[in-house]
Design a protein around this motif. Structure first.
Motif, PDB file in Angstrom:
ATOM      1  N   UNK A 155       0.839  -1.202   0.000  1.00 44.13           N
ATOM      2  CA  UNK A 155       0.000   0.000   0.000  1.00 44.13           C
ATOM      3  C   UNK A 155       0.868   1.243   0.000  1.00 44.13           C
ATOM      4  N   UNK A 156       0.550   2.164  -0.886  1.00 44.88           N
ATOM      5  CA  UNK A 156       1.166   3.501  -0.908  1.00 44.88           C
ATOM      6  C   UNK A 156       0.046   4.512  -0.801  1.00 44.88           C
ATOM      7  N   UNK A 182       2.241  -2.828  -7.083  1.00 45.30           N
ATOM      8  CA  UNK A 182       2.945  -4.099  -7.149  1.00 45.30           C
ATOM      9  C   UNK A 182       4.367  -3.826  -7.614  1.00 45.30           C
ATOM     10  N   UNK A 183       5.342  -4.356  -6.892  1.00 46.89           N
ATOM     11  CA  UNK A 183       6.730  -4.098  -7.266  1.00 46.89           C
ATOM     12  C   UNK A 183       7.667  -5.090  -6.621  1.00 46.89           C
ATOM     13  N   UNK A 232      -0.739  -7.172   4.975  1.00 47.43           N
ATOM     14  CA  UNK A 232      -0.988  -5.927   4.248  1.00 47.43           C
ATOM     15  C   UNK A 232      -2.458  -5.889   3.863  1.00 47.43           C
ATOM     16  N   UNK A 233      -3.272  -5.026   4.463  1.00 52.90           N
ATOM     17  CA  UNK A 233      -4.713  -5.022   4.203  1.00 52.90           C
ATOM     18  C   UNK A 233      -5.021  -4.817   2.726  1.00 52.90           C
ATOM     19  N   UNK A 286      -4.393  -6.494   0.203  1.00 51.39           N
ATOM     20  CA  UNK A 286      -3.396  -6.953  -0.761  1.00 51.39           C
ATOM     21  C   UNK A 286      -3.468  -8.470  -0.909  1.00 51.39           C
ATOM     22  N   UNK A 287      -2.921  -8.967  -1.995  1.00 54.15           N
ATOM     23  CA  UNK A 287      -2.793 -10.395  -2.181  1.00 54.15           C
ATOM     24  C   UNK A 287      -1.736 -10.958  -1.221  1.00 54.15           C
ATOM     25  N   UNK A 288      -1.547 -12.293  -1.246  1.00 50.82           N
ATOM     26  CA  UNK A 288      -0.469 -12.887  -0.468  1.00 50.82           C
ATOM     27  C   UNK A 288       0.852 -12.196  -0.778  1.00 50.82           C
ATOM     28  N   UNK A 289       1.647 -11.973   0.257  1.00 48.49           N
ATOM     29  CA  UNK A 289       2.982 -11.418   0.064  1.00 48.49           C
ATOM     30  C   UNK A 289       4.014 -12.454   0.514  1.00 48.49           C
TER      31      UNK A 289
END
Length: 406
Positions: free
Chosen positions: A34-35, A41-42, A357-358, A360-363
């Motif tokens: 999240x920004x 995604x990076x 990370x709320x 968001x996909x799996x990290x």
């Protein structure tokens, strides 16, 4: 060694190896983050908290347990990637931001020193000059995540392995910085680590993490000022404790909240008090640890994620640690129940693990994502072999170590 939990850790490790992106003997991963209000995604950075060095640490410990050569090779490549992106330490300059303003850290989870900690665990060796450079004092960062408290933990851990005076002297410098920056009131000592309305309690950014680091420094040096600072930090948190909620407040918002997590609230504070009781044998510290354990193990204290930092895995890791410190098997039984629940809800149904990370996909990372979840199952498989990453270098001797009263 429990094969069921080791198999879950191994499957998570295999997924991480499958998804690694390779180039020139190094590897990395991509992830959502999240920004502001946006999700981007990076590629991952190098740090332990959410980067390649944290994944490398999990994969290396997994390879030690399984002997898998692909996992071992991936761990080494991830570490090489992290070392190639080492952040440059920033020397204090006139006009630097004051303590309490969030800055890139020098310390354990979000700083370069943490990358060198991972390298020391994986390679078994380190460059002392590089460690001392990365541990340069930064008056704007004080906490466990990225500041002096985390630096103390790493420096003492490496000092115990190799000895010598430089690492210990550098740790003492960080300890004295923390003492000089303490806000001293009638309720105890606290630190301005964020822009919150009140100085924080808790382990990641608050008084519990700083107090724990100071107490480890006292244990290593015998210097009473560090013991005093630690006890004053715990006294500040005691003044904030809410007996109805059996928890300590998180002051980051306009009104206090009461999360039950490693980063904020009872789980992280439980780690600090268990270790403090080991070192001091103080009954009040043990009572606070038991209060934290009761709150964490309450069925109503559910988590939205399964991550180490602020999820079920981190809370259950405290229960494993309590079983080791107190020699009480029922805490390990409770941790195993959390592990079985995660396996049945996500692993066996092939559903995504809820990461930290709320929205968001799996990290893939250690403190928010899959590497940390895998690390938790590796801990469950063999707690004596796999040390916690939530209290680095401060785990003591187990099981049921007699506390040392000084």
């Amino acid at each position: 060694m429990n094969p069921e939990y080791l198999e879950i850790a191994d499957r998570i490790g295999a997924r991480l190896c499958r998804d690694a992106l390779w180039s020139g003997g190094k590897c990395n991963w991509t992830a959502d983050c999240k920004e502001g209000d946006a999700i981007v995604h990076g590629s991952l950075g190098p740090r332990i908290y959410s980067g390649t060095s944290g994944i490398a640490l999990f994969l290396w410990r997994l390879a030690e347990a399984t002997g898998d050569r692909i996992i071992r090779r991936t761990a080494l490549a991830a570490l090489s990637q992290a070392l190639s992106k080492m952040p440059q330490p920033r020397m204090p300059q006139p006009g630097m931001p004051q303590p309490g303003m969030p800055q890139p850290g020098c310390g354990l989870y979000s700083g370069g020193l943490g990358i060198l900690f991972a390298a020391s665990e994986i390679r078994g060796d380190w460059d002392e000059d590089a460690v001392v450079r990365q541990a340069a004092l930064e008056p704007s960062t004080l906490d466990l995540i990225g500041g002096s408290a985390g630096c103390i933990a790493v420096l003492l851990h490496l000092h115990r392995q190799r000895g010598g005076s430089r690492l210990l002297e550098t740790a003492i410098g960080h300890g004295d910085l923390l003492l000089s920056q303490a806000v001293r009131t009638g309720d105890g000592w606290s630190w301005k680590t964020t822009g919150s309305p009140r100085n924080l309690t808790g382990f990641s950014h608050g008084a519990a993490g700083i107090g724990w680091a100071l107490l480890e420094l006292w244990s290593a040096t015998g210097e009473s000022r560090f013991r005093t600072g630690a006890l004053e930090a715990f006294r500040y948190e005691r003044s904030c404790f809410n007996p109805e909620r059996r928890n300590w407040p998180d002051f980051r918002g306009a009104t206090p909240s009461y999360p039950v997590l490693w980063c904020h609230g009872a789980a992280g504070i439980g780690f600090s008090r268990l270790r403090a009781w080991q070192l001091l044998g103080d009954a009040e510290l043990l009572a606070e640890a038991r209060t934290a354990l009761s709150t964490v193990s309450d069925p109503n204290s559910s988590c939205r994620s399964f991550s180490l930092c602020h999820g079920t895995a981190g809370n259950a890791d405290l229960l494993i640690y309590a079983a080791q410190v107190l020699g009480e098997e029922h805490w390990l039984t409770a941790a195993e129940a959390a592990g079985r629940q995660g396996a049945s809800r996500y692993e066996r149904r092939h559903l995504p693990w809820p990461c930290g990370s709320p929205d968001c996909n799996e990290t893939p990372d250690l403190m928010l994502g899959l590497a940390g979840i895998g690390y938790f199952y590796l801990r469950l498989a063999d707690p004596m072999r796999t040390s916690t990453v939530l209290l680095p270098g401060g785990s003591g001797d187990f099981p049921g170590e007699k506390c040392e009263t000084r």
